[in-house]
Motif scaffolding. Structure first.
Motif, PDB file in Angstrom:
ATOM      1  N   ASN A  11       0.890  -1.206   0.064  1.00  0.00           N
ATOM      2  CA  ASN A  11      -0.413  -0.174   0.103  1.00  0.00           C
ATOM      3  C   ASN A  11       0.948   1.177  -0.074  1.00  0.00           C
ATOM      4  N   TRP A  14       0.559   2.825  -5.682  1.00  0.00           N
ATOM      5  CA  TRP A  14      -0.216   1.472  -6.367  1.00  0.00           C
ATOM      6  C   TRP A  14      -0.160   2.164  -7.626  1.00  0.00           C
ATOM      7  N   ASP A  35      -1.021  -3.441  -6.544  1.00  0.00           N
ATOM      8  CA  ASP A  35      -0.143  -2.843  -4.932  1.00  0.00           C
ATOM      9  C   ASP A  35       1.317  -3.338  -5.804  1.00  0.00           C
ATOM     10  N   VAL A  42      -5.514  -4.473  -6.882  1.00  0.00           N
ATOM     11  CA  VAL A  42      -6.135  -4.716  -4.975  1.00  0.00           C
ATOM     12  C   VAL A  42      -7.472  -3.332  -6.041  1.00  0.00           C
ATOM     13  N   HIS A  65     -10.568  -1.862  -0.111  1.00  0.00           N
ATOM     14  CA  HIS A  65     -10.385  -3.723   0.044  1.00  0.00           C
ATOM     15  C   HIS A  65      -8.905  -3.220   1.604  1.00  0.00           C
ATOM     16  N   ARG A  66      -7.787  -2.421   0.806  1.00  0.00           N
ATOM     17  CA  ARG A  66      -6.888  -2.491   1.175  1.00  0.00           C
ATOM     18  C   ARG A  66      -6.693  -1.338   2.093  1.00  0.00           C
TER      19      ARG A  66
END
Length: 71
Positions: A11, A14, A35, A42, A65-66
């Motif tokens: 993270n 990206w 990512d 992602v 999501h992350r």
């Protein structure tokens, strides 16, 4: 411009891309968010147009999501 692809944690960086897919019903556009640490997709979004909303939807999915740290 020097590109740095040796990322040391998830993270942190990206990257994105858009491609188009021909279907029997017309063209579809696919935006992805990757990512660079894990090389995993992602976030993604699919639409019949290549407008800003397509990219925003892919980034929102990746963020949801992350859940990256601030910064």
């Amino acid at each position: 411009m020097a590109q740095q692809f040796n990322i040391n944690r998830p993270n942190k960086v990206w990257t994105t891309d858009i491609t188009y897919i021909r279907t029997y019903q017309g063209w579809l556009y696919l935006a992805i968010v990757m990512d660079l640490y894990s090389r995993q997709i992602v976030g993604w979004a699919l639409a019949e147009h290549m407008k800003t909303e397509l990219c925003v939807a892919a980034l929102q999915m990746a963020y949801w999501h992350r859940k990256p740290d601030k910064g």
